[in-house]
Design an enzyme around this catalytic site. Structure first.
Site, mmCIF file in Angstrom:
data_model
loop_
_atom_site.group_PDB
_atom_site.id
_atom_site.type_symbol
_atom_site.label_atom_id
_atom_site.label_comp_id
_atom_site.label_asym_id
_atom_site.label_seq_id
_atom_site.Cartn_x
_atom_site.Cartn_y
_atom_site.Cartn_z
ATOM 1 N N GLY A 46 -33.718 10.719 12.221
ATOM 2 C CA GLY A 46 -33.234 10.391 10.893
ATOM 3 C C GLY A 46 -32.272 11.468 10.423
ATOM 4 C CD GLN A 51 -31.330 16.166 7.175
ATOM 5 O OE1 GLN A 51 -31.481 14.946 7.256
ATOM 6 N NE2 GLN A 51 -31.939 17.018 7.977
ATOM 7 C CB CYS A 90 -36.522 19.034 8.735
ATOM 8 S SG CYS A 90 -35.117 18.650 7.671
ATOM 9 C CG LEU A 91 -32.099 16.990 12.743
ATOM 10 C CD1 LEU A 91 -31.024 15.918 12.742
ATOM 11 C CD2 LEU A 91 -32.316 17.540 14.134
ATOM 12 C CG HIS A 132 -38.374 13.717 6.724
ATOM 13 N ND1 HIS A 132 -39.142 14.820 7.033
ATOM 14 C CD2 HIS A 132 -37.087 14.125 6.831
ATOM 15 C CE1 HIS A 132 -38.337 15.846 7.319
ATOM 16 N NE2 HIS A 132 -37.083 15.441 7.199
ATOM 17 C CD GLU A 133 -34.126 11.574 7.317
ATOM 18 O OE1 GLU A 133 -33.280 12.200 6.654
ATOM 19 O OE2 GLU A 133 -34.688 12.086 8.299
ATOM 20 C CG HIS A 136 -33.626 15.245 3.549
ATOM 21 N ND1 HIS A 136 -33.495 16.612 3.442
ATOM 22 C CD2 HIS A 136 -34.139 15.026 4.778
ATOM 23 C CE1 HIS A 136 -33.918 17.187 4.554
ATOM 24 N NE2 HIS A 136 -34.327 16.246 5.380
#
Length: 161
Positions: A46, A51, A90-91, A132-133, A136
């Site tokens: 994702g 991000q 998480c990236l 999660h996304e 963000h």
């Protein structure tokens, strides 16, 4: 297509509530394509616009199931139920993983790249990735929900969102 640079914590854009998208045009389609390429390049499941430094309510999820890539523009959570606890990464937090409890079921409403509204229901890992996304987009980081951080040897097969 272009691979974008992943913004890492403590970048300010990661903790901001993002602006709604109101133009569904070629620029948006290109951004979604770039986000997909960036997510794949970084082995994510994702990616949210903040991000890559963009303050807009845009996120994608692809857990490599029959649904393919889910594009969520201006998503809202309509309903959640149940509970699941599992590892998340998480990236924007390279090499950091933690155990997070989230609802096991989520129902969302969002728009696709053409501005068409849709609803989607998801369970288990897909529900986790979607939530999660969306977090963000509201400036909420998974680290605020971690019950305990995980060591590398506890992670076999965990993917970053």
């Amino acid at each position: 297509m272009a691979i974008k640079k992943i913004v890492t914590y403590p970048a300010e854009v990661l903790e901001k509530k993002c602006r709604e998208v109101n133009k569904f045009d070629k620029k948006l389609a290109k951004l979604l394509n770039d986000m997909y390429d960036t997510m794949i390049e970084h082995d994510g499941v994702g990616l949210a616009a903040p991000q890559i430094g963009i303050d807009e309510r845009i996120a994608i999820v692809d857990i490599e199931n029959e649904l393919g890539t889910i594009e969520m523009i201006n998503p809202i959570i309509l309903k959640t139920s149940g509970e699941q606890t599992g590892p998340e990464g998480c990236l924007s937090f390279p090499d950091l993983f933690g155990e997070v409890t989230r609802p096991n079921y989520v129902k969302i409403e969002a728009y696709d790249r053409k501005g068409k509204k849709y609803t989607l229901e998801a369970e288990e890992f897909l529900a986790r990735a979607i939530q999660h996304e969306i977090d963000h987009l509201d400036g909420i980081l998974f680290t605020s929900k971690v019950s305990r951080y995980l060591e590398e040897d506890e992670l076999k097969g965990v993917e970053s969102e």
